[in-house]
Design an enzyme around this catalytic site. Sequence first.
Site, mmCIF file in Angstrom:
data_model
loop_
_atom_site.group_PDB
_atom_site.id
_atom_site.type_symbol
_atom_site.label_atom_id
_atom_site.label_comp_id
_atom_site.label_asym_id
_atom_site.label_seq_id
_atom_site.Cartn_x
_atom_site.Cartn_y
_atom_site.Cartn_z
ATOM 1 N N ASN A 198 1.343 -1.324 -0.829
ATOM 2 C CA ASN A 198 0.165 -0.102 0.219
ATOM 3 C C ASN A 198 0.761 1.174 0.198
ATOM 4 O OD1 ASN A 198 -1.882 2.024 0.535
ATOM 5 N ND2 ASN A 198 -2.143 1.415 3.121
ATOM 6 N N TRP A 199 1.180 1.784 -1.173
ATOM 7 C CA TRP A 199 1.585 2.931 -1.262
ATOM 8 C C TRP A 199 1.660 4.204 -0.749
ATOM 9 C CZ3 TRP A 199 4.060 3.061 -6.621
ATOM 10 C CH2 TRP A 199 4.283 1.330 -7.737
ATOM 11 N N LYS A 200 1.230 4.308 -0.490
ATOM 12 C CA LYS A 200 -0.324 5.651 0.342
ATOM 13 C C LYS A 200 0.539 6.634 -0.343
ATOM 14 C CE LYS A 200 -0.604 3.049 4.696
ATOM 15 N NZ LYS A 200 -0.088 3.157 6.227
ATOM 16 N N GLU A 228 -5.451 -4.557 10.336
ATOM 17 C CA GLU A 228 -4.232 -3.370 10.757
ATOM 18 C C GLU A 228 -4.935 -2.850 12.085
ATOM 19 O OE1 GLU A 228 -2.473 -2.653 6.463
ATOM 20 O OE2 GLU A 228 -3.787 -1.257 7.304
ATOM 21 N N GLY A 233 2.946 -1.028 3.989
ATOM 22 C CA GLY A 233 2.950 -0.038 3.903
ATOM 23 C C GLY A 233 4.487 0.652 3.396
ATOM 24 N N GLY A 234 5.329 0.857 4.921
ATOM 25 C CA GLY A 234 6.445 1.260 4.541
ATOM 26 C C GLY A 234 7.857 1.222 3.893
ATOM 27 N N HIS A 270 -9.630 1.443 5.175
ATOM 28 C CA HIS A 270 -8.258 2.564 5.551
ATOM 29 C C HIS A 270 -8.672 2.819 6.707
ATOM 30 C CE1 HIS A 270 -4.359 2.753 6.278
ATOM 31 N NE2 HIS A 270 -3.810 1.626 6.139
ATOM 32 N N SER A 293 3.875 -2.226 10.163
ATOM 33 C CA SER A 293 5.272 -2.094 10.202
ATOM 34 C C SER A 293 5.509 -3.906 10.438
ATOM 35 C CB SER A 293 5.468 -1.781 12.266
ATOM 36 O OG SER A 293 5.140 -0.032 12.515
ATOM 37 N N GLU A 343 -6.682 4.604 7.814
ATOM 38 C CA GLU A 343 -6.234 6.301 6.774
ATOM 39 C C GLU A 343 -7.693 6.893 6.836
ATOM 40 O OE1 GLU A 343 -2.595 5.823 5.765
ATOM 41 O OE2 GLU A 343 -1.584 5.032 7.905
ATOM 42 N N GLY A 353 3.126 2.036 10.877
ATOM 43 C CA GLY A 353 3.869 3.741 10.364
ATOM 44 C C GLY A 353 3.953 3.109 11.915
#
Length: 252
Positions: free
Chosen positions: A9-11, A168, A235-236, A96, A214, A98, A174
């Site tokens: 998930n690049w965001k 999640e 993510g990251g 999600h 993470s 966010e 993150g």
Amino acid sequence: MRKKIVAGNWKMNMNLQDGVALAKEINETLKADKPNCGVIICTPFIHLASVAQVLDQNVVALGAENCADKEKGAYTGEVSAEMVKSTGAQYVILGHSERRQYYHETAEILKDKVQLALKNGLKVIFCCGETLEEREANKQNEVVKAELDGSVFNLSAEEWKNIVLAYEPIWAIGTGKTATADQAEEMLAYIRSIVADKYGKEAADDTTILYGGSCKPGNAPELFAKPDIDGGLIGGASLKAADFKGIIDAWK
Ligand code: 13P
């Protein structure tokens, strides 16, 4: 046998050129060394059409990170499920945390988005998870069940086949603070049990449930070794081909 999946998930991190370059690198890396699981990259809308051109979707499937809750019309700035599908994308992430937190997406809105995504032939990666406060109050099961009840447990058994779930915990996204493999397994086993209550044991056994928060090459093997953890939503660590590949290799 349910499918094992590692999804990125690049965001909101990369411009078009950097995104296309990363997609190419991931595609080449995985074509040279075939993954032992399904791999998906979910990108911002602006990347979809270009990234679709550089991916072999038999190796790396493409997904979006969101879609509109309306079918079409005068909704300035929105992107419909049909528009997402027309780029060549096969998946969409919905629910999600966010989006729930910062863009006020309610269970009701998400229910509409899920319906439109499925109607347009997209598979849905549906996210759920509790805040730190909710976990400290031992309310995580209640919260996750309410999120699923509110947006996806209305689906038919046939529709359910196009749902991937992702747990999640918000406190692990993150933050560098991963849920322990035992905490993640406990929740995923719970989620599978409520899917079984709703759709039966066979459907629950066939449902892919991912852990996200993470997840890194260093902790993926321990997480993925758990019986109910079918992979990760990353993510990251999905922003560097080597890190993403390192997580995918946890299935080898
Ligand atoms: P991180 O892997 O950066 O914690 O993000 C997880 C996530 O939100 C994936 O959807």
